[in-house]
Structures are given as C-alpha cells and as structure tokens.
Design an enzyme around this catalytic site. Structure first.
Site, PDB file in Angstrom:
ATOM      1  CG  ASP A   2      48.079  11.981 -15.778  1.00 18.07           C
ATOM      2  OD1 ASP A   2      49.118  12.652 -15.967  1.00 18.07           O
ATOM      3  OD2 ASP A   2      47.384  11.553 -16.712  1.00 18.07           O
TER       4      ASP A   2
ATOM      5  CD  GLU B  33      51.157   5.921 -16.432  1.00 20.98           C
ATOM      6  OE1 GLU B  33      51.542   6.711 -15.563  1.00 20.98           O
ATOM      7  OE2 GLU B  33      50.062   6.039 -17.007  1.00 20.98           O
TER       8      GLU B  33
HETATM    9  N1  LIG Z   1      43.090  11.246 -14.755  1.00 24.55           N
HETATM   10  C1  LIG Z   1      42.902  10.450 -15.775  1.00 24.55           C
HETATM   11  O1  LIG Z   1      42.309   9.387 -15.646  1.00 24.55           O
HETATM   12  C2  LIG Z   1      43.371  10.879 -17.129  1.00 24.55           C
HETATM   13  C3  LIG Z   1      42.932  10.195 -18.281  1.00 24.55           C
HETATM   14  C4  LIG Z   1      43.328  10.674 -19.518  1.00 24.55           C
HETATM   15  C5  LIG Z   1      44.158  11.785 -19.604  1.00 24.55           C
HETATM   16  N2  LIG Z   1      44.605  12.379 -18.467  1.00 24.55           N
HETATM   17  C6  LIG Z   1      45.469  13.570 -18.509  1.00 24.55           C
HETATM   18  O2  LIG Z   1      44.627  14.666 -18.829  1.00 24.55           O
HETATM   19  C7  LIG Z   1      45.390  15.681 -19.501  1.00 24.55           C
HETATM   20  C8  LIG Z   1      44.682  16.083 -20.758  1.00 24.55           C
HETATM   21  O3  LIG Z   1      44.720  14.996 -21.669  1.00 24.55           O
HETATM   22  P1  LIG Z   1      44.418  15.238 -23.216  1.00 24.55           P
HETATM   23  O4  LIG Z   1      44.431  13.900 -23.849  1.00 24.55           O
HETATM   24  O5  LIG Z   1      43.196  16.107 -23.357  1.00 24.55           O
HETATM   25  O6  LIG Z   1      45.717  16.081 -23.610  1.00 24.55           O
HETATM   26  P2  LIG Z   1      45.905  17.053 -24.861  1.00 24.55           P
HETATM   27  O7  LIG Z   1      47.388  17.214 -25.046  1.00 24.55           O
HETATM   28  O8  LIG Z   1      45.105  16.588 -26.016  1.00 24.55           O
HETATM   29  O9  LIG Z   1      45.272  18.450 -24.366  1.00 24.55           O
HETATM   30  C9  LIG Z   1      45.825  19.248 -23.366  1.00 24.55           C
HETATM   31  C10 LIG Z   1      45.387  20.687 -23.622  1.00 24.55           C
HETATM   32  O10 LIG Z   1      45.836  21.503 -22.525  1.00 24.55           O
HETATM   33  C11 LIG Z   1      46.236  22.754 -23.044  1.00 24.55           C
HETATM   34  N3  LIG Z   1      47.088  23.408 -22.050  1.00 24.55           N
HETATM   35  C12 LIG Z   1      48.365  23.093 -21.692  1.00 24.55           C
HETATM   36  N4  LIG Z   1      48.789  23.911 -20.715  1.00 24.55           N
HETATM   37  C13 LIG Z   1      47.760  24.750 -20.434  1.00 24.55           C
HETATM   38  C14 LIG Z   1      47.579  25.805 -19.480  1.00 24.55           C
HETATM   39  N5  LIG Z   1      48.530  26.151 -18.645  1.00 24.55           N
HETATM   40  N6  LIG Z   1      46.387  26.440 -19.466  1.00 24.55           N
HETATM   41  C15 LIG Z   1      45.395  26.093 -20.322  1.00 24.55           C
HETATM   42  N7  LIG Z   1      45.528  25.117 -21.236  1.00 24.55           N
HETATM   43  C16 LIG Z   1      46.690  24.441 -21.280  1.00 24.55           C
HETATM   44  C17 LIG Z   1      46.918  22.403 -24.353  1.00 24.55           C
HETATM   45  O11 LIG Z   1      47.000  23.525 -25.216  1.00 24.55           O
HETATM   46  C18 LIG Z   1      45.987  21.307 -24.889  1.00 24.55           C
HETATM   47  O12 LIG Z   1      44.957  21.822 -25.708  1.00 24.55           O
HETATM   48  C19 LIG Z   1      46.771  15.057 -19.743  1.00 24.55           C
HETATM   49  O13 LIG Z   1      47.658  15.558 -18.786  1.00 24.55           O
HETATM   50  C20 LIG Z   1      46.540  13.565 -19.569  1.00 24.55           C
HETATM   51  O14 LIG Z   1      47.706  12.895 -19.157  1.00 24.55           O
HETATM   52  C21 LIG Z   1      44.230  11.962 -17.238  1.00 24.55           C
END
Ligand SMILES: NC(=O)c1ccc[n+]([C@@H]2O[C@H](COP(=O)([O-])OP(=O)(O)OC[C@H]3O[C@@H](n4cnc5c(N)ncnc54)[C@H](O)[C@@H]3O)[C@@H](O)[C@H]2O)c1
Length: 344
Positions: A228, A56
C-alpha cells in the site's frame, strides 16, 4: 462545539451493537458512497515517505461534507512496541468550513479496511467460499476475519505468520468467536490448503513476495491489503497477469498498490463500477480475482459519516472546544478578555 470520538467511544459503539453488526453497517455506508462515486471530488493521497515508513493525508469531499485522514505506516514500529498503522480523521461542513467531528481512526481503519475487503469479496469471491488463508496476523487480522465471516460466510481460517507468536495471539483472540475455526499453520503452502480466499496482510517496507503465481488455484479470490505504498508490495507480479485486478482509485493504486509492479496501462477494474452495476465482478467460477487494496479516502469519509450517525443514535456524543465560540465572530480577541488573560 466539535464532536470528539475517541477509542473508548468506538469501543462503546462496538459494545452496544456488536462488532459484526458494526462491520455490516459500516460496509453499507461504504457501499452507498462507492455507488455515488461521481459525486466525489477525489485525489490520490499525499504521502511523506521516510526510511522507516510513510505519513499520509487522505482528503475527499462530496460538496456537502469534507473529510481527511492522517495515517502512518511504519512496519518496523512493532519491534519497538508500537503499532504499524495509527490514524485520526476529521469530518467538516463544506458550506461553513467548520469541522463537525474529530475522531480516532486507528481502530476504525482496521474496521473500515475489513469492511471494504469483505464488501469487495462479496462481488469477487465465489459465493461458496468458506475457507480463508490469512498470511500475516498483525493488527488488521482479526477484523478481516470477522468481516469475512459475517459478510461472506467464511467459516475456516488457516493462518500463517513468520512470527509464530502473532499466529498464536490471533488464534487466542478468535477462540471464543462462534462459527469460525482457526487453524495455525507453519508455512504459506500449508495455509493455502483448501483456500477459497487468500488474504495477504503483511507489513514490510520492500517488494516482498509472500505469494507466488503457482500457489494460487483457479477460482481463488485474493484480498491483498499489505502492499500500500511505493516500494511496498506482497505479491509475485505474475499473479497480476493471471488475475482480474480490481482497485479502488487507479491514480493512487498505480503508485501504491501491487500494480506499481506493472506498466501504467495495465488493465484494472474500478471497484465502484462493479458496485454501481456497470461491470460484473467475478466472470467465471475458475477466474482468479484480486482486490489490490491500498485504502482510499472515500472509505474513511463513509466511516466518519457512520460514526457520527451511530454515536448520535446511541447517545454517545462528546464534544471538544476545537473551534472558538464567540458572540461577535470578528472579536476573536474577546476570548482573552472572557478568560481573564488580559487581566493577567
Ligand atoms: N489496504 C488498506 O486499506 C490497509 C489498511 C490498513 C493497513 N494496511 C496494511 O496492511 C498491512 C498489515 O497491517 P497491520 O496493521 O496488521 O501490520 P502489523 O505490523 O501489525 O502486522 C503485520 C504482520 O505481518 C507479519 N509478516 C511480515 N512479513 C511476513 C511474511 N513474509 N509472511 C507472513 N507474515 C509476515 C508480521 O510478523 C506481522 O505479524 C500493512 O502493510 C499495512 O500498511 C492496509
């Protein structure tokens, strides 16, 4: 010369100020920019989807400065030892169009997302909130907790991740942080016990349901950051109907956020209106509030402004030769003469 901020520069800022103070200061920049929302030329981010994820571009301008961030989201990356989210960004001078700053934004996206979440929670969570349930303990997790600790007074975190090694790492990383107690749990229900605030930060490119309506107690604030992009949500849609839903920028959130699951006319409150005092945040002690966060360009604009100011303040400014420096601006060719290319 254009300023360059790499990972090591951000770490130097964190070492000098301390992570919690950085989160607080950054939140002030974000809050100030949300308060002057109408100064900004806004657009939903431009997304290029693919089977594994999304890339993005997030542009924004206040007429004086322009910023954009490049960011990806690839949930299956972690299986290959790569981050789910990486990013970099540029701050530019609108009058000349010259870039002022090129910065890493992977670490700073985690900081700005956490600062924005905690900022929203200051308006939406009950002031006596002390316990947070965290579902998903990935790259964003520790930053979220530090921001909620320092900005909203969270003292206890009950974490659940489908991967027990993620919860264990999270607990280890926060073990030395004073004033925060981490409890690793084996299920979402166990994690939700006593939760005043629920943060969902999972990553899966699908309509997942990590939290159902019946699991949410009256008075809870939900900080949902993992849903997101189109086709990627975390919450049972019934939660939306039972909550006061707050979003960053509706044209983007309706496509990317939890609210992509409901009609385009579904009522939402814009975060900036609450910050500007035009609407109240939480209306009643037993109301369920939901910050349906997707991440908006304004937060990155504020972050780049903050980084520029703070690196100058602490004397940690590096530059790169991104833009040519020529005596006669119409003689770009002189660069070749100066550096001996023509002779070669
Ligand atoms: N809103 C925002 O501004 C923003 C900013 C950054 C990241 N994000 C989003 O936040 C999320 C997390 O990002 P990240 O960098 O920590 O990702 P990441 O991949 O490092 O961590 C995600 C974690 O979620 C766990 N997980 C997956 N499915 C699960 C479930 N059903 N129950 C419990 N745990 C589960 C995984 O095992 C992993 O440890 C992503 O979806 C990312 O796109 C949003």
């Amino acid at each position: 010369m254009v300023q360059y901020i790499g990972i090591q520069d951000v770490i130097e800022v964190l070492r000098t100020l301390g992570t919690e103070r950085v989160l607080q200061e950054l939140a002030k920049y974000i809050e100030d920019d949300f308060r002057r929302w109408e100064d900004f030329d806004k657009v939903a981010r431009i997304a290029s989807g693919s089977p594994n994820g999304v890339i993005e571009l997030m542009p924004i301008s206040d007429g004086r400065q322009f910023a954009f961030k490049y960011v990806n989201g690839h949930p299956c990356n972690t299986n290959a030892g790569k981050l789910t989210v990486t990013a970099f960004g540029v701050l530019a001078d609108v009058a000349s169009g010259y870039p002022l700053l090129l910065s890493e934004m992977t670490l700073t996206t985690a900081l700005r997302t956490a600062a924005t979440s905690a900022l929203a929670a200051r308006y939406l969570a009950r002031p006596d909130s002390r316990t947070m349930a965290l579902i998903g303990a990935g790259a964003q997790a520790e930053f979220q907790v530090l921001a909620f600790k320092t900005m909203t007074g969270i003292e206890k975190v009950r974490v659940f991740d489908v991967d027990p090694s993620a919860s264990a790492r999270f607990a280890r990383n926060l073990a030395t942080v004073p004033g925060i107690h981490v409890h690793v749990t084996q299920s979402v229900d166990e994690g939700l016990q006593d939760a005043d605030i629920i943060t969902t930060a999972t990553a899966a490119k699908k309509h997942a349901v990590v939290l159902t309506r019946s699991q949410v107690r009256p008075g809870t604030h939900i900080n949902a950051i993992g849903g997101d992009c189109p086709g990627k949500t975390e919450l049972d849609r019934e939660i939306l109907h039972a909550s006061r839903v707050v979003v960053e920028y509706p044209p983007q959130s309706r496509v990317e956020g939890e609210i992509q699951q409901v009609d385009p006319g579904f009522p939402v409150v814009e975060l900036w209106r609450i910050i500007a005092g035009l609407e109240v945040g939480r209306r009643a002690v037993d109301e369920v509030t939901l910050f349906d966060s997707v991440g908006f360009a304004l937060e990155d604009f504020s972050t780049l402004r903050f980084l520029r100011d703070i690196t100058q303040e602490i004397g940690a400014v590096r530059t790169i030769d991104l833009v040519p420096d020529v005596a006669d601006p119409r003689d770009l060719y002189s660069l070749l003469r100066r550096d001996g290319v023509l002779a070669a």
